[in-house]
Design a protein around this motif. Structure first.
Motif, PDB file in Angstrom:
ATOM      1  N   LYS A 185       1.576   6.912   3.714  1.00 12.57           N
ATOM      2  CA  LYS A 185       0.427   6.697   4.611  1.00 12.57           C
ATOM      3  C   LYS A 185       0.861   6.116   5.957  1.00 12.57           C
ATOM      4  O   LYS A 185       0.578   6.686   7.013  1.00 12.57           O
ATOM      5  CB  LYS A 185      -0.600   5.766   3.942  1.00 12.57           C
ATOM      6  N   THR A 186       1.543   4.981   5.893  1.00 12.63           N
ATOM      7  CA  THR A 186       1.965   4.343   7.140  1.00 12.63           C
ATOM      8  C   THR A 186       2.924   5.249   7.902  1.00 12.63           C
ATOM      9  O   THR A 186       2.788   5.437   9.119  1.00 12.63           O
ATOM     10  CB  THR A 186       2.644   2.993   6.825  1.00 12.63           C
ATOM     11  N   SER A 187       3.875   5.837   7.180  1.00 12.41           N
ATOM     12  CA  SER A 187       4.862   6.711   7.835  1.00 12.41           C
ATOM     13  C   SER A 187       4.184   7.855   8.568  1.00 12.41           C
ATOM     14  O   SER A 187       4.569   8.200   9.677  1.00 12.41           O
ATOM     15  CB  SER A 187       5.806   7.330   6.810  1.00 12.41           C
ATOM     16  N   LEU A 196      -5.208   0.398  11.618  1.00  7.89           N
ATOM     17  CA  LEU A 196      -5.510  -0.804  10.827  1.00  7.89           C
ATOM     18  C   LEU A 196      -4.917  -0.593   9.444  1.00  7.89           C
ATOM     19  O   LEU A 196      -5.540   0.010   8.562  1.00  7.89           O
ATOM     20  CB  LEU A 196      -7.023  -1.026  10.766  1.00  7.89           C
ATOM     21  N   ASP A 197      -3.689  -1.023   9.299  1.00  9.42           N
ATOM     22  CA  ASP A 197      -2.978  -0.814   8.034  1.00  9.42           C
ATOM     23  C   ASP A 197      -3.467  -1.850   7.026  1.00  9.42           C
ATOM     24  O   ASP A 197      -3.895  -2.939   7.402  1.00  9.42           O
ATOM     25  CB  ASP A 197      -1.465  -0.967   8.281  1.00  9.42           C
ATOM     26  N   GLU A 198      -3.372  -1.485   5.761  1.00 13.39           N
ATOM     27  CA  GLU A 198      -3.835  -2.384   4.700  1.00 13.39           C
ATOM     28  C   GLU A 198      -5.241  -2.885   4.989  1.00 13.39           C
ATOM     29  O   GLU A 198      -5.526  -4.083   4.886  1.00 13.39           O
ATOM     30  CB  GLU A 198      -2.850  -3.550   4.541  1.00 13.39           C
ATOM     31  N   ALA A 199      -6.110  -1.965   5.347  1.00 15.55           N
ATOM     32  CA  ALA A 199      -7.467  -2.339   5.748  1.00 15.55           C
ATOM     33  C   ALA A 199      -8.282  -2.886   4.585  1.00 15.55           C
ATOM     34  O   ALA A 199      -9.294  -3.551   4.802  1.00 15.55           O
ATOM     35  CB  ALA A 199      -8.171  -1.137   6.353  1.00 15.55           C
ATOM     36  N   LEU A 255       7.503   6.949  -3.842  1.00 13.55           N
ATOM     37  CA  LEU A 255       8.821   7.308  -3.323  1.00 13.55           C
ATOM     38  C   LEU A 255       9.567   6.095  -2.785  1.00 13.55           C
ATOM     39  O   LEU A 255      10.786   6.004  -2.864  1.00 13.55           O
ATOM     40  CB  LEU A 255       8.679   8.380  -2.233  1.00 13.55           C
ATOM     41  N   ARG A 256       8.807   5.151  -2.241  1.00  9.53           N
ATOM     42  CA  ARG A 256       9.477   3.951  -1.729  1.00  9.53           C
ATOM     43  C   ARG A 256      10.216   3.238  -2.849  1.00  9.53           C
ATOM     44  O   ARG A 256      11.376   2.840  -2.695  1.00  9.53           O
ATOM     45  CB  ARG A 256       8.457   3.002  -1.108  1.00  9.53           C
ATOM     46  N   LYS A 257       9.539   3.136  -3.986  1.00 11.06           N
ATOM     47  CA  LYS A 257      10.145   2.479  -5.137  1.00 11.06           C
ATOM     48  C   LYS A 257      11.401   3.234  -5.564  1.00 11.06           C
ATOM     49  O   LYS A 257      12.446   2.632  -5.813  1.00 11.06           O
ATOM     50  CB  LYS A 257       9.121   2.483  -6.269  1.00 11.06           C
TER      51      LYS A 257
END
Ligand SMILES: Nc1ncnc2c1ncn2[C@@H]1O[C@H](COP(=O)(O)OP(=O)(O)OP(=O)(O)O)[C@@H](O)[C@H]1O
Ligand SMILES: [Mg+2]
Length: 357
Positions: A78-80, A143-146, A232-234
């Motif tokens: 999402k952020t990427s 607004l990340d982690e909204a 995928l991050r994990k």
């Protein structure tokens, strides 16, 4: 006001972080976590989220961009995705002026929404970049982690979002869409980020292994994919840890299992067998040894859950056990004692298993 400053500094550090992951960062040999190093740098590199990529690509070609709401489990891009899109839209220079990124580490109470977000939204912008290339005539507020914003702060966004729609697009990102108030969700195009499919994850991991010159077995990569549940991050983080630990050696399945903190299935099965057929004393010893080994109770709980779903118990027994699991999960999240919680779960399993259908 301090929060205001803090927010703006985070905005300017973000592009730098991305820069460090690029070729210039590699030249200096600065160690960067692989998740950052292999963060998609353009929307085309975002894997598996075709819908949102298609919409963003349209806007890269000049079409208007709606307000966006990205939601989905962690580590799915999402952020990427929004950072990559913003970088492509504005180029590295304008990025800082045109993109305001606020995440949960910034103060985002109602005051900040009223001042900072509103002020930023009100700035007008030109439709071309310094290098003469056209760029969209709007700014983006991410607004990340909204989902961690208070309802009052979210409510304060409603009118701003509408009023500034000529010059500003909002991108809300969250894990739990149910925590975003309805009036905001209805102002945004919603995109669900799905957990990444196994083959997509596998491909990414293989790609990284190749670039980092890492030896691996096929099973090890499959195990990485399995333990990370579409995150995928994990998977990448585990890969880096195993690679560091193993040095020159080949990465094996058992090394992955070890580092991921997965409880060997032998132990989980053993514990369940004791619950089904053994005595309370034996159960106590088994639970104690699991905890003493340092396995996380939530991990044990998840694995017991999978085992119970497949077990040959009847529906009534399974439902009673899973009901208890939900309670234990909540208690663990609230910081209850791991040993006692697992004992109480195992006691219920034992009780249920002893009742014949
Ligand atoms: N769809 C994807 N395509 C390519 N890489 C991805 C994708 N999803 C995740 N990644 C990798 O995982 C890392 C983390 O992704 P990202 O920060 O975008 O996750 P997120 O969805 O914002 O998670 P969170 O909800 O925890 O904030 C990225 O740096 C990238 O390496
Ligand atoms: Mg994120």
């Amino acid at each position: 006001m301090q929060a205001f400053l803090k927010g703006s500094s985070s905005q300017s550090t973000k592009p730098q972080k991305i820069k460090a992951a690029g070729p210039s960062g590699e030249k200096k040999q600065r160690p960067i976590p692989w998740v950052e190093k292999y963060r998609p740098k353009c929307v085309d590199e975002v894997a598996f989220q075709e819908e949102v990529v298609a919409v963003l690509k349209k806007s890269l070609e000049g079409a208007d961009l709606p307000n966006l709401l990205f939601y989905g489990p962690p580590g799915t891009g999402k952020t990427s995705t929004i950072l990559a899109a913003a970088r492509e839209l504005y180029g590295p220079e304008l990025f800082r002026q045109r993109v305001l990124e606020l995440n949960a580490s910034d103060e985002r109470g109602i005051q900040v929404v009223r001042e900072k977000v509103k002020n930023f939204a009100q700035l007008t912008v030109a439709g071309s970049r310094a290098d003469g290339k056209p760029c969209p005539p709007f700014k983006i507020i991410i607004l990340d982690e909204a989902d961690s914003m208070t309802n009052a702060a979210q409510a304060a966004l409603r009118r701003t979002m509408e009023k500034e729609s000529r010059t500003t697009r909002f991108c809300l990102i969250c894990n739990y869409v149910s925590r975003i108030i309805e009036p905001l969700t209805s102002r945004c195009s919603k995109f669900r980020f799905r957990p990444l499919a196994n083959d997509v994850q596998e491909e990414r991991l293989l790609n990284i292994c190749e670039k980092e010159n890492i030896k691996y077995t096929k099973e090890a990569i499959q195990a990485l994919v399995k333990v990370s549940d579409g995150d995928l991050r994990k998977a990448i983080t585990f890969l880096q840890s195993v690679a560091r630990l193993n040095g020159e050696k080949e990465i094996t399945e058992s090394a992955v299992i070890e580092i991921a903190g997965v409880v060997p299935s032998k132990l989980v099965d053993g514990l369940l067998q004791i619950c089904y057929k053994g005595t309370f004393d034996k159960m106590e010893i088994a639970v104690k040894s699991l905890i003493d080994e340092g396995y996380a109770a939530t991990q044990v709980l998840n694995q017991i859950h999978d085992a119970i779903i497949d077990a040959s118990l009847n529906d009534k027994q399974k439902s009673a056990i899973t009901d208890k699991m939900a309670e234990v999960d909540k208690c663990l999240a609230d910081g209850a004692d791991e040993y006692l919680q697992l004992m109480s779960l195992c006691a219920v399993i034992m009780q249920q298993a002893s009742q014949s259908s």
